[in-house]
Enzyme design. Sequence first.
Site, short mmCIF file in Angstrom:
data_model
loop_
_atom_site.label_atom_id
_atom_site.label_comp_id
_atom_site.label_asym_id
_atom_site.label_seq_id
_atom_site.Cartn_x
_atom_site.Cartn_y
_atom_site.Cartn_z
N TYR A 1 2.48 -6.90 16.45
CA TYR A 1 2.80 -5.84 15.40
C TYR A 1 3.57 -4.82 15.88
N PHE B 1 0.61 -1.38 -0.12
CA PHE B 1 -0.16 0.22 0.01
C PHE B 1 0.64 1.37 0.16
N THR C 1 5.62 3.12 12.49
CA THR C 1 4.95 3.53 12.88
C THR C 1 4.22 3.74 14.19
N ASP C 2 3.66 5.11 14.15
CA ASP C 2 3.04 5.39 16.14
C ASP C 2 2.57 4.22 17.12
N GLU C 3 2.43 3.07 16.53
CA GLU C 3 2.52 2.38 17.74
C GLU C 3 2.55 1.85 18.54
N LYS D 1 -8.00 -4.21 6.48
CA LYS D 1 -7.74 -2.71 7.15
C LYS D 1 -9.63 -1.25 7.27
N ALA E 1 7.19 -5.24 5.38
CA ALA E 1 6.86 -6.00 6.76
C ALA E 1 5.35 -6.39 6.71
N GLU E 2 4.70 -7.46 7.51
CA GLU E 2 3.87 -7.74 7.98
C GLU E 2 2.84 -6.38 8.22
N SER F 1 6.86 -5.92 17.22
CA SER F 1 8.05 -6.28 15.93
C SER F 1 8.36 -5.12 15.76
N LYS F 2 7.54 -4.21 15.09
CA LYS F 2 8.16 -2.93 14.93
C LYS F 2 9.11 -2.18 16.19
N ASN G 1 -1.93 6.16 11.68
CA ASN G 1 -2.37 5.42 10.69
C ASN G 1 -2.92 6.12 8.87
N ARG H 1 -11.08 -6.43 19.64
CA ARG H 1 -9.60 -6.65 19.21
C ARG H 1 -8.74 -6.81 20.95
P1 NAD Z 1 1.17 -3.50 3.56
O1 NAD Z 1 0.75 -4.93 4.14
O2 NAD Z 1 0.40 -2.68 2.68
O3 NAD Z 1 2.24 -3.62 2.46
C1 NAD Z 1 3.41 -4.50 3.16
C2 NAD Z 1 4.55 -4.75 1.48
O4 NAD Z 1 5.91 -5.86 2.37
C3 NAD Z 1 4.25 -5.86 0.50
O5 NAD Z 1 3.87 -5.65 -0.65
C4 NAD Z 1 4.62 -7.07 0.78
O6 NAD Z 1 4.68 -8.01 -0.48
C5 NAD Z 1 5.73 -6.81 1.84
N1 NAD Z 1 6.51 -7.70 2.08
C6 NAD Z 1 6.00 -8.53 3.43
N2 NAD Z 1 7.12 -9.55 3.78
C7 NAD Z 1 7.92 -9.28 2.43
C8 NAD Z 1 9.83 -10.08 3.07
N3 NAD Z 1 9.66 -11.09 3.82
N4 NAD Z 1 10.46 -9.37 2.10
C9 NAD Z 1 9.70 -8.44 0.55
N5 NAD Z 1 8.68 -7.76 0.76
C10 NAD Z 1 7.88 -7.88 1.87
O7 NAD Z 1 1.99 -2.42 4.65
P2 NAD Z 1 1.97 -0.93 4.31
O8 NAD Z 1 0.85 -0.79 5.00
O9 NAD Z 1 2.30 -0.67 3.00
O10 NAD Z 1 3.20 -0.49 5.49
C11 NAD Z 1 4.04 -0.28 4.69
C12 NAD Z 1 4.91 0.04 6.00
O11 NAD Z 1 4.55 0.98 6.53
C13 NAD Z 1 5.05 -1.03 7.31
O12 NAD Z 1 6.38 -1.02 7.61
C14 NAD Z 1 4.21 -0.11 8.45
O13 NAD Z 1 4.56 -0.99 9.29
C15 NAD Z 1 4.63 0.62 8.03
N6 NAD Z 1 3.17 1.70 8.51
C16 NAD Z 1 1.92 1.46 8.21
C17 NAD Z 1 1.31 2.73 8.51
C18 NAD Z 1 -0.20 2.16 7.99
O14 NAD Z 1 -1.37 3.20 8.15
N7 NAD Z 1 -0.89 1.29 6.74
C19 NAD Z 1 1.54 3.68 9.16
C20 NAD Z 1 3.04 3.63 10.36
C21 NAD Z 1 3.32 2.93 8.73
O1 DAU Z 2 -1.49 3.45 13.49
C1 DAU Z 2 -0.26 2.70 11.97
C2 DAU Z 2 -1.00 1.73 12.40
O2 DAU Z 2 -2.16 2.29 11.80
C3 DAU Z 2 -0.27 1.06 10.78
O3 DAU Z 2 0.98 0.91 11.67
C4 DAU Z 2 -1.13 -0.06 11.32
O4 DAU Z 2 -0.31 -1.37 9.57
C5 DAU Z 2 -2.59 -0.05 10.21
O5 DAU Z 2 -2.89 -1.55 9.74
C6 DAU Z 2 -2.76 0.49 10.90
O6 DAU Z 2 -3.09 -0.11 12.61
P1 DAU Z 2 -4.97 0.01 13.28
O7 DAU Z 2 -5.06 -0.62 13.98
O8 DAU Z 2 -4.92 1.17 12.80
O9 DAU Z 2 -5.98 0.20 11.75
P2 DAU Z 2 -6.69 -0.82 11.41
O10 DAU Z 2 -7.16 0.16 10.16
O11 DAU Z 2 -6.62 -2.55 11.31
O12 DAU Z 2 -7.62 0.03 12.72
C7 DAU Z 2 -8.48 0.67 12.32
C8 DAU Z 2 -9.42 0.90 13.83
O13 DAU Z 2 -10.37 0.25 13.58
C9 DAU Z 2 -8.75 0.45 14.75
O14 DAU Z 2 -9.31 0.72 16.48
C10 DAU Z 2 -9.82 -1.37 14.99
C11 DAU Z 2 -10.80 -0.76 14.14
N1 DAU Z 2 -11.47 -1.82 13.30
C12 DAU Z 2 -10.46 -1.97 12.45
C13 DAU Z 2 -11.29 -3.60 11.53
C14 DAU Z 2 -10.00 -3.59 10.67
C15 DAU Z 2 -12.83 -2.28 13.43
O15 DAU Z 2 -13.15 -1.48 14.18
N2 DAU Z 2 -13.19 -3.55 12.56
C16 DAU Z 2 -13.06 -3.62 12.12
O16 DAU Z 2 -13.28 -4.61 11.19
#
Ligand code: NAD
Ligand code: DAU
Length: 352
Positions: free
Chosen positions: A158, A14, A133-135, A197, A86-87, A161-162, A187, A289
């Site tokens: 999660y 993403f 991440t802020d988490e 998500k 990342a996962e 691990s971060k 987020n 959760r």
């Molecule tokens: P995502 O899950 O959409 O994408 C993760 C990508 O990493 C995928 O393309 C996957 O194929 C790849 N990947 C996973 N394991 C791998 C491995 N072993 N080797 C190579 N590639 C691998 O994640 P995202 O939401 O785009 O997040 C990207 C980064 O940003 C992460 O490090 C996450 O912790 C951080 N982050 C995400 C958010 C959010 O809101 N999504 C917010 C803050 C920080």
């Molecule tokens: O804060 C940054 C993080 O934001 C990133 O590091 C993570 O990779 C990203 O997944 C995200 O984590 P959250 O756990 O906050 O995001 P999620 O979209 O899973 O959930 C957002 C909020 O909505 C959370 O309070 C849980 C709630 N939720 C989520 C899902 C999937 C629900 O109520 N129902 C749901 O089905």
Amino acid sequence: MSKKNILITGGAGFIGSHVVRLFVNKYPDYQIINFDKLTYAGNLENLRDIDQKPNYTFVKGDILDEAFVEETFVKYAINSVIHLAAESHVDRSITNPLEFIQTNVIGTANLMNVARKCWGDDFSDKRFYHVSTDEVYGSLGATGYFTEETSYDPRSPYSSSKASSDHLVRAYYHTYGFPMVISNCSNNYGANQFPEKLIPLFINNIKQEKPLPVYGKGDNVRDWLWVNDHADAIDVIFHKGENGETYNIGGNNEWQNIKLIKFLCRIMDEKLGREQGASEKLITYVKDRSGHDQRYAIDASKLKNELGWSPSIKFEQGLENTVEWYLENEDWLNNVTSGDYTKYYNQQYNAR
Ligand code: NAD
Ligand code: DAU
């Protein structure tokens, strides 16, 4: 500016795909190597518009495969890394923590070890940017903000691990002078987010008139940032951030989940031409959760004051654009929600 050969890990995911697109288009003199394992979350369709550009290369690989990472570093003379692989989904980390520890902790250490091996002691013109991440900061009560000084207090597999990977990256700076920078972002929302998500999942469910599973009372709070603004912040930090520093990135945009969900329902009713209130009827409160963090809120003033970045778009506009993107890109949504995802979805939500 010196010639850059940048390894972007997780570039098919993403956020990574938005970062890859931005760098490929904005910096034609840079070579961008997208290194991605293509897990369920990685999707090359995200990058179709730029995949023929001469400064872009895709390499399918696993950050856990040290020999192949090293081969890639040597082949492309990598001198910078932007590490996003990342996962990333909290719920999946609750059912399978080890996968998160492997990829997020060991994978990060592996990348840094290869970088050290290939770069030797000469870190001039080198950069390792760890995207976090802020988490890692844990859970806030009703008041206060996460700053770069906030103590780490991760609560999910999660976020732990971060947090572990952040500590390792800083340890390499202190121990070896490793040229790292870290950002911790709130987020993200926007195009190409995997529909596990909250926002894309609920858009997809509303479209299909399926229940909207709200965890607990829906009173948790998240600070939402448009993914393209995150990519811009990464660009700024990559070029202007100081080695050894951490920068928080946030939208200054807190929403209680249930308020956001109701707002999303109103936008969806309007876009789908449904009667106002129709989508809200799909809201279903489900078991919370485990260890659900109550509130995240980022203080991004360091980034604004020191490097001049702030978000470009208001959430109301960003969310409407995002809804339009998912409605217009039905094929993308259908492709990623087939197969394994259906199995995950049934397990995750039937168990509640
Ligand atoms: P995502 O899950 O959409 O994408 C993760 C990508 O990493 C995928 O393309 C996957 O194929 C790849 N990947 C996973 N394991 C791998 C491995 N072993 N080797 C190579 N590639 C691998 O994640 P995202 O939401 O785009 O997040 C990207 C980064 O940003 C992460 O490090 C996450 O912790 C951080 N982050 C995400 C958010 C959010 O809101 N999504 C917010 C803050 C920080
Ligand atoms: O804060 C940054 C993080 O934001 C990133 O590091 C993570 O990779 C990203 O997944 C995200 O984590 P959250 O756990 O906050 O995001 P999620 O979209 O899973 O959930 C957002 C909020 O909505 C959370 O309070 C849980 C709630 N939720 C989520 C899902 C999937 C629900 O109520 N129902 C749901 O089905």
